[in-house]
Design an enzyme around this catalytic site. Structure first.
Site, short mmCIF file in Angstrom:
data_model
loop_
_atom_site.label_atom_id
_atom_site.label_comp_id
_atom_site.label_asym_id
_atom_site.label_seq_id
_atom_site.Cartn_x
_atom_site.Cartn_y
_atom_site.Cartn_z
N CYS A 1 5.52 -5.83 1.63
CA CYS A 1 5.86 -4.41 1.44
C CYS A 1 5.25 -3.55 2.55
O CYS A 1 5.72 -3.63 3.67
CB CYS A 1 5.51 -3.94 0.04
SG CYS A 1 6.65 -2.63 -0.47
N GLU B 1 5.04 -11.03 -5.90
CA GLU B 1 4.07 -11.22 -6.99
C GLU B 1 4.59 -10.65 -8.31
O GLU B 1 3.91 -10.79 -9.34
CB GLU B 1 2.73 -10.57 -6.63
CG GLU B 1 2.66 -9.05 -6.75
CD GLU B 1 3.37 -8.29 -5.63
OE1 GLU B 1 3.98 -8.94 -4.76
OE2 GLU B 1 3.31 -7.04 -5.64
N HIS C 1 8.40 -7.38 -3.67
CA HIS C 1 7.10 -7.78 -4.22
C HIS C 1 7.21 -9.17 -4.84
O HIS C 1 7.54 -9.29 -6.03
CB HIS C 1 6.62 -6.76 -5.25
CG HIS C 1 6.09 -5.51 -4.62
ND1 HIS C 1 4.78 -5.36 -4.25
CD2 HIS C 1 6.72 -4.39 -4.23
CE1 HIS C 1 4.59 -4.19 -3.68
NE2 HIS C 1 5.77 -3.57 -3.65
N ASN D 1 9.33 -1.74 -4.72
CA ASN D 1 8.67 -0.44 -4.74
C ASN D 1 8.43 0.02 -3.32
O ASN D 1 7.37 -0.20 -2.76
CB ASN D 1 7.33 -0.52 -5.49
CG ASN D 1 6.50 0.72 -5.26
OD1 ASN D 1 7.03 1.77 -4.91
ND2 ASN D 1 5.20 0.61 -5.43
N GLY E 1 0.82 -1.20 0.00
CA GLY E 1 0.00 0.00 0.00
C GLY E 1 0.86 1.25 0.00
O GLY E 1 2.07 1.19 0.21
N1 LIG Z 1 4.78 -1.16 -2.22
C1 LIG Z 1 4.50 -0.82 -0.99
O1 LIG Z 1 3.70 -1.45 -0.31
C2 LIG Z 1 5.12 0.45 -0.47
C3 LIG Z 1 5.13 0.60 1.02
C4 LIG Z 1 5.36 2.01 1.51
N2 LIG Z 1 4.36 2.90 1.01
C5 LIG Z 1 6.74 2.48 1.11
O2 LIG Z 1 6.86 3.31 0.22
O3 LIG Z 1 7.72 2.05 1.66
#
Ligand SMILES: NC(=O)CC[C@H](N)C(=O)O
Length: 410
Positions: free
Chosen positions: A297, A383, A381, A339, A268
């Site tokens: 994440c 996935e 990630h 990410n 998220g």
């Molecule tokens: N891809 C994510 O879940 C990102 C997690 C969180 N927002 C970060 O930037 O670290």
């Protein structure tokens, strides 16, 4: 050119080199920093102005998946790969798994003009898709210079603007960038979480038939949705799970009432430390009830926070599809999709946590598990979407363990 000069960060739009003032007056696109730095380029995609945190992403493909990943809500993505658009866009490469999750990246920056599609899966040109999706793009930008600036100074809040008639007001845009909230302290997950719980049955994508429906008899996984990527849900289905997705605001009691065999805490957007006590209470309740839990994440960061650990803002973050992560327990290295702009501070993890994964780029924490409870989580990630599939095994191991526990309990 001498080496030292070559290494200086330069921010300038190459397409407007040489005739700054004249081009500035006619430029249809701009990226403007709060300190007044202006990078002119050619506007594409949606018109208008947006503000967000500028990050760079090194993926060479999968740009539609990246821009539809709800974790990018409140961010502008500068692609370091110069050519964008060859694959076009299609309805299948969508990573938002609900209507609210469609508020993902707000802007996109690229070196080259967006090219027309040359791919059998394309249903729309990438430029048309950006416009339809409300994503403001600026092309013709020296993305290497922008990336170097981010590497030197961190991820700035910028205003990104596209006006078909030019006449962009750089001073006003700098003011907007200055007034926009920082990513640190930003609570963004609620806005991209679904409002109602629902079942998810779509399996992984396979050539040539595309998506299929999953089986209906596997262990039940409840996914806490903070803006969950569709491919997390598809990979759970592909691993043999029945999947129910619940809003991030669901209480622990309501999650437990669904009688889950396992819980996934999703990815998220935003700052995990600002995401809210409501989420931490649910995660704690689920873990204390002994339900096997997997975090991905933001979910990884939230589980760490729920256990009393701390998260920190990273200088430039990790955004790409080519990051090496080492599994400290097996010694294996996986190339993964990344990410994130925040990271778990490993020194604050509780005594019953073992660090399982570490980034080979900067040594930051990329995973842990608890020794006394069935909890593990990863920062990357698994996935993919986009990216290598080295870590699909995370889902297979999680769901196989749930099936084993269920068989043992019956
Ligand atoms: N891809 C994510 O879940 C990102 C997690 C969180 N927002 C970060 O930037 O670290």
């Amino acid at each position: 050119m001498p080496e030292a000069a070559e290494n200086q960060p330069r921010v300038r739009s190459q397409s407007h080199e040489g005739d700054g003032a004249a081009r500035a007056a006619h430029a249809t696109g701009a990226i403007v920093f709060a300190d007044g730095t202006v990078v002119y380029g050619d506007g594409a995609g949606a018109t208008g102005v947006a503000t967000g945190e500028l990050c760079f992403n090194t993926a060479m493909t999968g740009h539609q998946e990246i821009l539809t990943d709800p974790s990018y809500a409140g961010q502008v993505v500068c692609f370091t790969f110069p050519h964008i658009g060859n694959v076009g866009a299609n309805a299948e490469d969508e990573e938002a798994s609900s209507e609210p999750a469609r508020r993902a990246a707000v802007g996109m920056v690229s070196r080259a003009t967006i090219t027309p599609p040359a791919n059998w899966r394309a249903e729309q040109s990438f430029a048309e898709w950006l416009a339809a999706r409300g994503i403001i793009a600026v092309t013709g930008v020296d993305t290497r210079a922008l990336t170097r600036r981010i590497r030197e100074k961190g991820m700035p809040i910028v205003a990104i603007a596209h006006s078909r008639d030019g006449g962009l007001d750089a001073d006003r845009l700098a003011e907007l960038a200055g007034a926009a909230p920082a990513m640190e302290g930003a609570e963004l997950a609620r806005a991209v979480s679904r409002a109602e719980a629902g079942d998810w049955a779509v399996d992984g994508w396979n050539w040539p038939e595309g998506y299929a429906e999953g089986r209906a008899d596997g262990p039940l996984v409840v996914v806490l949705d903070y803006g969950v990527k569709a491919n997390i849900l598809r990979r759970l289905v592909a691993a043999g799970a029945r999947v129910r997705v619940a809003p991030g605001s669901t209480s622990a009691a309501d999650v437990l009432a669904m009688k889950p065999d396992g819980v996934v805490v999703s990815n998220g957007p935003g700052d995990p430390a600002a995401t809210g006590e409501y989420a931490l209470e649910t995660i704690r309740g689920v873990i204390e009830a002994g339900v096997p839990t997997l975090g991905i994440c933001l979910g990884h960061q939230m589980i760490a926070l729920a256990l009393g650990a701390k998260t920190v803002k990273m200088a430039q973050g990790h955004h790409g599809a080519n990051h090496p992560v080492k599994n400290r327990e097996t010694g294996q290295v996986e190339i993964v999709s990344m990410n994130h702009g925040f990271a778990v501070d490993r020194d604050t993890l509780p005594a019953d946590a073992v660090e399982t994964h570490v980034s080979l780029f900067d040594g930051s924490n990329c995973g842990f598990r608890l020794t006394d409870r069935p909890v593990f989580s990863v920062q990357h990630h698994p996935e993919a979407s986009p990216g290598p599939q080295d870590s699909f095994g995370v889902f297979d191991r999680f769901v196989a363990d749930l099936a084993k526990r269920r068989a043992a309990a019956n």
